[in-house]
Design a protein around this motif. Structure first.
Motif, PDB file in Angstrom:
ATOM      1  N   ASP A 144      -0.821 -11.223  10.984  1.00  0.00           N
ATOM      2  CA  ASP A 144      -0.109 -10.050  11.510  1.00  0.00           C
ATOM      3  C   ASP A 144      -1.131  -8.952  11.779  1.00  0.00           C
ATOM      4  O   ASP A 144      -1.739  -8.411  10.852  1.00  0.00           O
ATOM      5  N   LEU A 145      -1.331  -8.628  13.060  1.00  0.00           N
ATOM      6  CA  LEU A 145      -2.325  -7.630  13.438  1.00  0.00           C
ATOM      7  C   LEU A 145      -2.056  -6.292  12.762  1.00  0.00           C
ATOM      8  O   LEU A 145      -2.986  -5.599  12.326  1.00  0.00           O
ATOM      9  N   LYS A 146      -0.786  -5.929  12.639  1.00  0.00           N
ATOM     10  CA  LYS A 146      -0.440  -4.639  12.050  1.00  0.00           C
ATOM     11  C   LYS A 146      -0.694  -4.597  10.548  1.00  0.00           C
ATOM     12  O   LYS A 146      -0.773  -3.516   9.959  1.00  0.00           O
ATOM     13  N   ALA A 147      -0.796  -5.766   9.924  1.00  0.00           N
ATOM     14  CA  ALA A 147      -1.028  -5.804   8.476  1.00  0.00           C
ATOM     15  C   ALA A 147      -2.507  -5.675   8.131  1.00  0.00           C
ATOM     16  O   ALA A 147      -2.846  -5.358   6.983  1.00  0.00           O
ATOM     17  N   ILE A 148      -3.389  -5.935   9.094  1.00  0.00           N
ATOM     18  CA  ILE A 148      -4.829  -5.899   8.813  1.00  0.00           C
ATOM     19  C   ILE A 148      -5.231  -4.472   8.453  1.00  0.00           C
ATOM     20  O   ILE A 148      -5.048  -3.548   9.249  1.00  0.00           O
ATOM     21  N   PRO A 149      -5.786  -4.239   7.261  1.00  0.00           N
ATOM     22  CA  PRO A 149      -6.078  -2.868   6.817  1.00  0.00           C
ATOM     23  C   PRO A 149      -7.292  -2.274   7.526  1.00  0.00           C
ATOM     24  O   PRO A 149      -8.358  -2.893   7.594  1.00  0.00           O
ATOM     25  N   ILE A 150      -7.119  -1.061   8.042  1.00  0.00           N
ATOM     26  CA  ILE A 150      -8.199  -0.382   8.751  1.00  0.00           C
ATOM     27  C   ILE A 150      -8.057   1.121   8.536  1.00  0.00           C
ATOM     28  O   ILE A 150      -6.940   1.668   8.571  1.00  0.00           O
ATOM     29  N   ARG A 151      -9.160   1.793   8.291  1.00  0.00           N
ATOM     30  CA  ARG A 151      -9.145   3.237   8.108  1.00  0.00           C
ATOM     31  C   ARG A 151      -8.966   3.931   9.450  1.00  0.00           C
ATOM     32  O   ARG A 151      -9.501   3.485  10.472  1.00  0.00           O
TER      33      ARG A 151
END
Length: 328
Positions: A241-248
């Motif tokens: 899930d692209l939206k789940a990938i954590p990014i600052r």
């Protein structure tokens, strides 16, 4: 400095004296006239070896090099023991810069309970900036040895901390003046501080204690590259899930400024882990004060799917790292 090996007095005071001895396995470390290190293993243990050239950054190259190599060893499930350093340096470098590189490298070794085992330091016209080649030595019991093919369909995929930490920290240090024309000084300093998160040794230790199946340090090619490599090496598919990938948010803004894809950019500091119980692993990581996020799972068959809401796309083979568009 003059072309060739460092003068002995410079080698002793600015290289060898910076390296400390702290591992009982190391029987012979760096010294004048000594070309080989000697490291002992206990019965049932095997060596794990890794090597990396550090070319994407000049600032903090000593500490960066140790972290990158220690991460590779830890992601294999091994305990990092030490490193061999080959430093190729340009003519215009001064002794103080050499000493700082070694002090930075030794500082991380001390933090991670590793040793500088030896290496080579040379002034050469072959490079225009410092180039560090780091060979890491780790150890693991033969029974505990882990490899990427341990991934099985149905396992959850967990990412630690946030992607893009390494690349955005490098950009904030190497392109500080340019970023200050767009962002505040506080913002740039925050991004520069992302280097504090670059080690995944603690992440890997916690995942191994939990019983994780396999781990992969997210380096060149970013999270997209790591997902492909992990699936390809195991012969499985995946759904993420692209939206789940954590990014600052800071990483998003820096990448937007330079026109870079944050999902295909160097991300040391973040570990991709396969585990039977992803939520349980996340809790175990949190107990060790490490952020973890379930982003998908391994599947049967060859399909490698990225979901973004209702949109679906298929993961491509790894592309050249986005950082090279800026850093060359």
């Amino acid at each position: 400095m003059k072309i060739g090996k460092l003068p002995e007095q410079v080698l002793v005071r600015s290289v060898l004296r910076q390296a400390g001895h702290r591992r009982e396995e190391v029987l012979a470390g760096p010294a004048v006239g000594r070309d080989c290190a000697v490291v002992a293993l206990d019965e049932g243990e095997v060596f794990v070896l890794s090597t990396d050239p550090i070319t994407g950054t000049v600032q903090d190259i000593g500490s960066h090099g140790i972290h990158i190599t220690a991460n590779d060893l830890a992601a294999s499930g091994a305990e990092p023991v030490g490193v061999l350093l080959t430093a190729l340096l340009p003519e215009d470098i001064c002794e103080e810069q050499i000493r700082e590189i070694m002090k930075d490298a030794e500082s991380v070794c001390r933090e991670l309970n590793m040793e500088i085992l030896g290496g080579h330091t040379e002034i050469t016209r072959a490079v225009a900036q410092p180039l560090l080649s780091v060979t890491g030595v780790g150890k693991i019991s033969r029974e505990e040895q882990q490899t990427v093919p341990c991934i099985r369909p149905g396992q959850d995929l967990v990412v630690t901390k946030w992607i893009g930490l390494e690349a955005t920290a490098i950009l904030a240090k190497e392109r500080e003046k340019e970023l200050l024309t767009r962002f505040s000084q506080d913002f740039v300093r925050t991004v520069q501080s992302f280097g504090q998160y670059i080690s995944v040794v603690a992440d890997a230790r916690a995942a191994k204690a939990f019983g994780a199946g396999a781990m992969h340090d997210i380096t060149e090619g970013g999270i997209f590259g790591a997902l492909w490599e992990m699936a390809e090496g195991s012969g499985v598919g995946l759904e993420a899930d692209l939206k789940a990938i954590p990014i600052r948010q800071e990483t998003v803004e820096v990448c937007e400024y330079f026109g870079l894809n944050p999902y295909q950019i160097m991300s040391s500091g973040s570990l991709l882990i396969a585990a039977e119980d992803g939520p349980g692993l996340v809790r175990a990581l949190e107990e060790n004060h490490i952020r973890g996020t379930v982003i998908g799972r391994a599947t049967e068959g060859p399909g490698r799917i990225l979901r973004n809401g209702e949109d679906i796309r298929y993961l491509d083979r790894p592309q050249p790292d986005e950082l090279y568009k800026i850093m060359g």
